[in-house]
Design a protein around this motif. Structure first.
Motif, short mmCIF file in Angstrom:
data_model
loop_
_atom_site.label_atom_id
_atom_site.label_comp_id
_atom_site.label_asym_id
_atom_site.label_seq_id
_atom_site.Cartn_x
_atom_site.Cartn_y
_atom_site.Cartn_z
N TYR A 144 30.95 27.41 44.21
CA TYR A 144 31.58 27.30 42.85
C TYR A 144 30.78 25.99 42.06
O TYR A 144 30.46 26.17 41.12
N PRO A 145 30.69 24.74 42.76
CA PRO A 145 29.60 23.86 42.15
C PRO A 145 28.51 24.44 41.30
O PRO A 145 27.75 24.24 40.38
N GLU A 146 27.58 24.97 42.32
CA GLU A 146 26.28 25.52 41.88
C GLU A 146 26.58 26.78 40.73
O GLU A 146 25.78 26.81 39.89
N ALA A 147 27.50 27.60 41.12
CA ALA A 147 27.72 28.67 40.13
C ALA A 147 28.18 28.25 39.17
O ALA A 147 28.21 28.81 37.82
N ALA A 148 28.96 27.12 38.87
CA ALA A 148 29.73 26.60 37.60
C ALA A 148 28.63 26.04 36.73
O ALA A 148 28.52 26.48 35.47
N TYR A 149 27.45 25.55 37.39
CA TYR A 149 26.32 24.85 36.37
C TYR A 149 25.60 26.12 36.05
O TYR A 149 24.95 26.37 34.87
N ASP A 150 25.16 27.02 37.23
CA ASP A 150 23.91 28.09 36.78
C ASP A 150 24.60 29.18 35.97
O ASP A 150 23.89 29.60 35.06
N PHE A 151 25.52 29.50 36.23
CA PHE A 151 26.35 30.64 35.32
C PHE A 151 27.18 30.48 34.31
O PHE A 151 27.46 30.92 33.20
N GLY A 152 28.02 29.39 34.48
CA GLY A 152 28.96 28.91 33.35
C GLY A 152 28.61 27.80 32.56
O GLY A 152 29.17 27.74 31.67
N GLY A 153 27.61 27.05 33.08
CA GLY A 153 26.87 25.96 32.05
C GLY A 153 27.74 24.91 32.02
O GLY A 153 27.59 24.07 31.01
N GLY A 154 28.45 24.73 33.09
CA GLY A 154 29.30 23.50 32.90
C GLY A 154 29.37 22.50 34.29
O GLY A 154 29.17 23.26 35.31
N GLN A 155 29.66 21.28 34.17
CA GLN A 155 29.73 20.60 35.50
C GLN A 155 31.27 20.25 36.04
O GLN A 155 31.48 19.94 37.11
N ASN A 156 32.06 20.60 35.05
CA ASN A 156 33.66 20.59 35.46
C ASN A 156 33.93 21.80 36.21
O ASN A 156 34.32 23.00 35.37
N ILE A 157 34.18 21.84 37.52
CA ILE A 157 34.27 23.08 38.32
C ILE A 157 35.69 23.73 37.90
O ILE A 157 35.73 24.87 37.82
N VAL A 158 36.77 22.78 37.76
CA VAL A 158 38.08 23.31 37.27
C VAL A 158 37.96 24.18 35.98
O VAL A 158 38.26 25.32 36.12
N ASN A 159 37.46 23.62 35.15
CA ASN A 159 37.44 24.19 33.70
C ASN A 159 36.49 25.51 33.80
O ASN A 159 36.93 26.49 33.21
#
Length: 958
Positions: free
Chosen positions: A714-729
């Motif tokens: 999730y941490p890597e996917a959150a930034y690469d695909f979701g464009g954010g650093q807050n994993i929960v959001n």
């Protein structure tokens, strides 16, 4: 093809707005949508008649291998042309059917357009599950169209009856579709028909699918819902009950017949019920005096005829069936529209009252006469071509068993005689001059545009009779997939020479005229042999019996004791999962009580608060102590490094306390101890056992994991695909956005339910606002000295209910809290926060305004309908998924947009922000709805002795 369906969706969404702008003229614009679909469909005619087909596949849910698979072949092209062509003409007809001052026209326009799109999707679907989705959409939209605005009891009863029967059949069909899909090994309709499989699973699945078809197409014994649905406006009857919805079952049987006609049980069900329906519907039609009811029972009869033809499973019968499907759609739509014109012009549909309309409305008489001639099978109309083809097919042995073919032929000839009889009755009742009756006056002479739709349909019936060889390539393209039982297949044509089928056609017309000529004797005979029981009465008796059983079961098991319900649930949890956990689950090898002493301290505080909650006898104090347990949990989240969870828990707990306090105003101050010590001890044992069970389940779940957790990526996917650093959001608005969409939908439903329980009459609308004129008049009458105001509406409060300190604090903090909520919304993608937390903070700001200034202050702070916020928020969140799909991405997939702007510098925007804005609006709407219902509305009911104006004879249950 998908573009056509989306175009119908857009038109249906925009229809209410167009009607509000342009009135009934908006129907002319809406007619362009199915009209365009008709043009596109006919443009594919060359490809289809050359033996080709048009396919279109769009990924739907790739993880489940679900696709939007659409296919246009000879059968679907025929039905699609009827759905779009008749649909366009019906919308054109609506432009003059409705009066400018009619209410509910906007809603009707949207629902009818949506139904047209759903029906088009049904006949184009090449996936079993997609077909079922469109099948149920037609059911829902037909329910809305039949029920209308819901103001008439008869319409509501008819709508609910149609909904219950067709939905029940649809559920059976869903099980059957899954069974035949699993048996075949494919869920593509074309592949299922080509390779149906074998075995008892196939036989059972086929029977269940046929249940759905016979309920949808009003076969005996489910035929009674169709005449009852005549409570709907005439355009609905002309479209749904002649050309579209009732054809769905016919279409499904025709679609499956090439592969399933030889399945055991298929022909007995289809041929038996089809013939029985034709005879029962015709017999009932002959004695009707209401023109619309006469056509309704005639439609039931004709649907039975069509079911026999398309379900027989032979080339010659299938070709006749396809011709009759087209003929029936044309003549029956024309006749329903004709009745609408008569009703609109004269104000009645009673054929005993109508007289002389043939001279007063000659164009309408010609239109109705052509349609009636086609229905009776008079040459050169298309109905004659289809009916003679059916007779010829059965004479040549259109069924595997010759005896069955002759039996069906005799039944169809008898049914056609009755068809001719009620056709003569319709034309005589609608247009003839009757002895002893004065000529009917025209209150509203029909305009040319009003007559255009039925005239076009009647002309099509006339033209397609001589031009029936043009239908032969379509009929052959579908029928060639079936077995040829006769020595050779006869082509569709108006004239085949002197043959037995022509003689049978003449017999049906002469027999029908004889029944009409001796109608008085026939009516006396029907009254003499009448059976006073009916399928409709049986249906309502069954529902009444189910209601009584439900009341008995509910009275036995639901005694109104919440502790009993909860105790039963928890005991079952302890008995089943608890037993497995104790004796089968692998326990951890080592236990760690805490990571730091602070956790132990917080845990001790939570346990103490829980024990105090059991001992305290004041409700408010008990609620506050229970709140301590929630805040303690939030502290534990913070200590474990989960600031987002901690923030959300703090906010939810605070809002929960507010709701508790609002509800407690209506409850006694103290908790009454009505239970014996033994009962309290038993509940304590259950409570401790369940708590221990949940703790043990958590420990076991943590210790037995063998696979790598999905959250590791999730941490890597959150930034690469979701464009954010807050994993929960990012998880909420991107990775698990489907879950969030479902949860916020439930939030909207819950908010609606809570408000509906509190509001006795109307649950919509904004919170009441202060009337300055009334306030000034009240202050003058009370001769009060002017008071200073820190908030907008606190002057309406009694002095003893005001707190200046709270008003000042609210004035200072309110806007700051709102700005903070916006900050949480926009920063939540990279920092703790997000739409949910921001919405809760904004909601607490509204709570503060309400507590400081009362219900009028809440109205000044948020002068908006909570339902509007909930709806706009849900539309915002769901719309982001639709936009992604339209752009070629996956549903709810985040797009990252980066650019550099003057002054602002580098700007990064993720589209999931708009999903989060939808969540924010829903949460604010939820809080506002709670404050409006449990706060402002209860205040209003307390301020006024009678909380609702009761009308004479009305009973309000509290």
């Amino acid at each position: 093809m998908l573009a056509l369906l989306l175009l119908h969706l857009v038109a249906a969404t925009a229809a209410p707005l167009l009607v509000r702008w342009w009135g009934r003229q908006a129907f002319l614009v809406l007619a362009l949508v199915p009209g365009g679909g008709f043009v596109w469909t006919m443009a594919q005619l060359g490809t289809i008649t050359d033996g080709g087909e048009v396919r279109e596949t769009t990924p739907w849910v790739p993880a489940l291998d679900l696709e939007i698979a659409l296919r246009l072949d000879a059968l679907s092209l025929t039905l699609a042309a009827l759905v779009t062509g008749v649909g366009a003409l019906v919308l054109l007809y609506c432009a003059r059917y409705f009066e400018p001052a009619d209410e509910d026209t906007a809603r009707f326009a949207g629902v009818l357009t949506a139904f047209a799109g759903s029906m088009l999707g049904l006949v184009l679907a090449d996936d079993l599950l997609l077909l079922y989705v469109f099948w149920e959409l037609t059911t829902i939209f037909s329910y809305l169209l039949i029920g209308g605005s819901g103001t008439r009891l008869a319409a509501r009863r008819a709508a609910s009856q149609a909904l219950i029967l067709t939905t029940a059949g649809g559920l059976a069909m869903l099980v059957g579709l899954i069974m035949i899909g699993e048996t075949s090994g494919s869920y593509l309709l074309s592949e299922v028909v080509a390779n149906p499989g074998e075995g008892p699973f196939l036989i059972a699945g086929t029977a269940l699918v046929l249940i759905g078809a016979i309920t949808k197409s009003a076969m005996v014994p489910f035929h009674f819902w169709l005449p009852a649905a005549m409570e709907a406006p005439t355009p609905v009857s002309a479209y749904l009950h002649a050309a579209a919805m009732v054809k769905a079952g016919i279409y499904l049987v025709a679609r499956l017949a090439p592969g399933y006609a030889d399945v055991p049980g298929w022909r007995p069900i289809v041929l038996g019920l089809g013939l029985a329906t034709m005879l029962v519907g015709g017999y009932r039609a002959v004695r009707q005096n209401d023109l619309k009811l006469l056509l309704a029972f005639g439609t039931v009869s004709q649907l039975g005829f069509l079911m026999v033809l398309v379900g027989a499973g032979s080339q010659e019968m299938a070709a006749a069936g396809l011709a009759m499907v087209v003929a029936h759609a044309l003549f029956k739509s024309t006749l329903f529209l004709t009745v609408g014109v008569i009703d609109h012009a004269t104000g009645t549909r009673d054929l005993r009252v109508l007289s002389g309309l043939g001279r007063r409305l000659p164009v309408l008489a010609v239109v109705g006469g052509l349609a009636g001639a086609s229905m009776a099978g008079v040459p050169p109309l298309l109905g004659f071509v289809g009916k003679e083809a059916a007779f010829t097919a059965l004479l040549d042995g259109g069924l595997p068993d010759r005896t069955t073919a002759l039996f069906e032929l005799a039944g169809l000839v008898l049914g056609s005689v009755i068809t001719a009889a009620y056709t003569f009755r319709f034309l005589w009742g609608a247009f003839a001059r009757k002895p002893g009756c004065e000529d009917t006056e025209l209150a509203h002479p029909p305009a040319p545009l009003f007559l255009a739709a039925p005239a076009v349909l009647a002309l099509a019936s006339l033209v397609l009779g001589p031009a029936s060889p043009l239908l032969e390539p379509l009929a052959a393209g579908y029928a060639d997939d079936l077995a040829l039982i006769a020595p050779e297949a006869e082509k569709l044509a108006l004239w085949h020479g002197l043959q037995p089928a022509l003689a049978l056609s003449a017999i049906t017309l002469l027999g029908g005229y004889a029944i009409f000529a001796f109608r008085a004797r026939v009516n006396r005979f029907q009254r003499r042999v009448a059976v006073h029981a009916s399928a409709d009465e049986g249906y309502w008796n069954i529902l009444q019996g189910l209601d009584r059983v439900a009341v008995l079961v509910t009275g036995t098991t639901q005694r109104g004791s919440l502790p009993a319900y909860l105790g039963t649930i928890l005991v079952v949890v302890l008995a089943l999962p608890g037993t497995i956990l104790v004796f089968r689950a692998p326990w951890p090898d080592e236990w760690r009580a805490w990571d730091s002493p602070i956790q132990a301290l917080v845990g001790a505080v939570v346990l103490i608060a829980a024990v105090l909650a059991l001992r305290i006898r004041q409700r408010l104090s008990a609620v506050l102590v229970v709140g301590v347990t929630g805040y303690g949990l939030a502290v534990l989240f913070a200590l474990q490094g989960a600031p987002d969870l901690a923030l959300t828990q703090f906010l939810v707990e605070t809002l929960t306390l507010v709701v508790f306090v609002l509800v407690l105003r209506k409850l006694p101050k103290d908790i009454t101890d009505r239970h014996r010590p033994r009962e309290r001890a038993g509940r304590g044992v259950i409570a401790v056992a369940v708590g221990a069970l949940m703790a043990a389940a958590g420990a076991v779940a943590m210790s037995v994991r063998t696979a790598t957790p999905v959250s590791v990526a999730y941490p890597e996917a959150a930034y690469d695909f979701g464009g954010g650093q807050n994993i929960v959001n990012v998880t909420l608005v991107d990775i698990r956005a489907w879950d969030t969409l479902g949860e916020i939908s439930l939030v909207v439903v819950a908010a609606t339910g809570v408000a509906s329980l509190v509001f006795l009459r109307k649950r919509t609308g904004a919170v009441d606002r202060l009337d300055p004129v009334a306030l000034a008049r009240q202050e003058r009458s009370a001769r009060r000295a002017p008071r200073g105001q820190w908030l907008s509406a606190t002057a309406a409060l009694e002095p003893e209910r005001r707190s200046v300190i709270l008003e000042v604090i609210t004035r200072v903090l309110f806007h700051t809290i709102l700005v903070f909520s916006i900050f949480l919304l926009f920063s939540g993608h990279n920092e703790p926060g997000g739409g949910f937390a921001g919405g809760l903070v904004a909601g607490l700001a509204l709570v503060l305004r309400y507590l400081a200034g009362g219900r009028y202050e809440l109205g000044e702070a948020a002068p908006v309908d909570p339902g509007l916020l909930l709806g706009v928020g849900l539309l915002f969140a769901g719309g982001t998924g639709a936009v992604g799909l339209m752009l070629g991405a996956e549903v709810l997939q985040t797009a990252i947009l980066e650019s550099t702007f003057p002054v602002l510098g580098d700007v990064k925007l993720v589209t999931s922000l708009f999903f989060d804005i939808g969540v924010y609006l829903i949460v604010v709407g939820l809080v506002l709805d709670i404050l409006r219902s449990l706060g402002a509305e209860l205040d209003r009911q307390a301020d006024e002795d009678d909380p609702v104006d009761v009308q004479p004879g009305e009973v309000i249950a509290r």
